[in-house]
Write a protein that holds these residues in place. Sequence first.
Motif, short mmCIF file in Angstrom:
data_model
loop_
_atom_site.label_atom_id
_atom_site.label_comp_id
_atom_site.label_asym_id
_atom_site.label_seq_id
_atom_site.Cartn_x
_atom_site.Cartn_y
_atom_site.Cartn_z
N ASP A 1 0.82 -1.21 0.00
CA ASP A 1 0.00 0.00 0.00
C ASP A 1 0.86 1.26 0.00
N GLN A 2 1.98 1.22 0.70
CA GLN A 2 2.84 2.39 0.86
C GLN A 2 3.95 2.46 -0.18
N HIS A 3 3.98 1.53 -1.12
CA HIS A 3 5.08 1.43 -2.08
C HIS A 3 6.42 1.30 -1.36
N ASP A 4 6.43 0.59 -0.26
CA ASP A 4 7.67 0.33 0.46
C ASP A 4 8.33 -0.87 -0.21
N TRP A 5 8.96 -0.62 -1.34
CA TRP A 5 9.50 -1.71 -2.15
C TRP A 5 10.68 -2.39 -1.46
N HIS A 6 11.49 -1.63 -0.76
CA HIS A 6 12.60 -2.21 -0.02
C HIS A 6 12.08 -3.18 1.03
N GLY A 7 11.02 -2.77 1.72
CA GLY A 7 10.44 -3.65 2.72
C GLY A 7 9.79 -4.87 2.12
N LEU B 1 4.87 6.26 -3.77
CA LEU B 1 3.42 6.40 -3.79
C LEU B 1 3.02 7.85 -3.97
N ARG B 2 2.09 8.11 -4.90
CA ARG B 2 1.54 9.46 -5.03
C ARG B 2 0.69 9.77 -3.81
N ALA B 3 0.67 11.02 -3.42
CA ALA B 3 -0.02 11.42 -2.19
C ALA B 3 -1.51 11.09 -2.24
N ASP B 4 -2.11 11.13 -3.44
CA ASP B 4 -3.56 10.92 -3.54
C ASP B 4 -3.93 9.49 -3.93
N ARG B 5 -2.97 8.57 -3.97
CA ARG B 5 -3.24 7.22 -4.47
C ARG B 5 -3.64 6.29 -3.33
N ARG B 6 -4.75 5.60 -3.50
CA ARG B 6 -5.22 4.59 -2.57
C ARG B 6 -5.68 3.37 -3.36
N TYR B 7 -5.52 2.20 -2.77
CA TYR B 7 -5.86 0.98 -3.47
C TYR B 7 -6.96 0.20 -2.73
#
Length: 282
Positions: free
Chosen positions: A153-159, A270-276
């Motif tokens: 959700d947070q685009h925490d790709w490293h995590g 992640l863009r500030a306005d993006r939600r999934y």
Amino acid sequence: MSDDPLKIPQSFVFDRPPLADWASEFASLSPGQRWPSIVELEELRVQRERSDGIPRPHFVAQSRALLADGLHYEERIRGGRVATREDNWHDLLNALVWLRYPRTKSALNEAQCVDIGRVGARQRTRAQCAMTHFDEAGAIVLCSDPELVALWDQHDWHGLFWRRRDAWNVRIAVLVFGHAILELALQAERFLVAKCIALAATAEQVARVAANTDEGHAMVDARVAAAIAAGTHLRDPQELRPLPLSGIPGWNPRSEDESFFADAPCFRPLRADRRYPQPDQA
């Protein structure tokens, strides 16, 4: 088979996902020798239908005579024919996806045709764009761990790909659906990013998918097709979750280096306005 040799780039791209996951289909068609003909694709379609009882449209050679019927591509499929170009990777891979995921492909086709009937063939709705994105560049992600979804959700790709790399194929697994993504995977240097539908799953279901079993394919095919038919998915392209497939352990050699997740352009913030939407429940 065609007399022309099948033009395969660096062979090692078939030794890792996503193309390695399609080894049985490639073996059925002996693509390493010659391009499979439309007749051979049809023979394999008949075999699959006899095996699972699920109807699939016929693969027919794309020709001027065929296209002269004036039908939209999707309308022709609804009538039982997939226009297929000879000696063409894009169309060959599309045929293989039809063979593996017939319910989902049929549900997509039906939903596309309903929208075409509603707005006409010259307009495209947001839903049609979402369906096309998924059909061409889609993947299906099964996950049993909400913490992994939170990282995604947070685009925490490293995590997601590095700190939790032990979770891949144990608590989370991916099936590539889009034939354009499979075609891009022929180029070993390409970074692959899929547009995904996420499914909540049990650890056992994740294991079936990770093992690339026919049972796992059928389970996912039924779930995604039902969601599309119910109208709960693919209503807008923004609902699709981007996932940089190249970050999955084993999918790209560079994913073994931690710096890859900071340097590669496919890992976008992640863009500030993006939600999934949250993963679909069984």
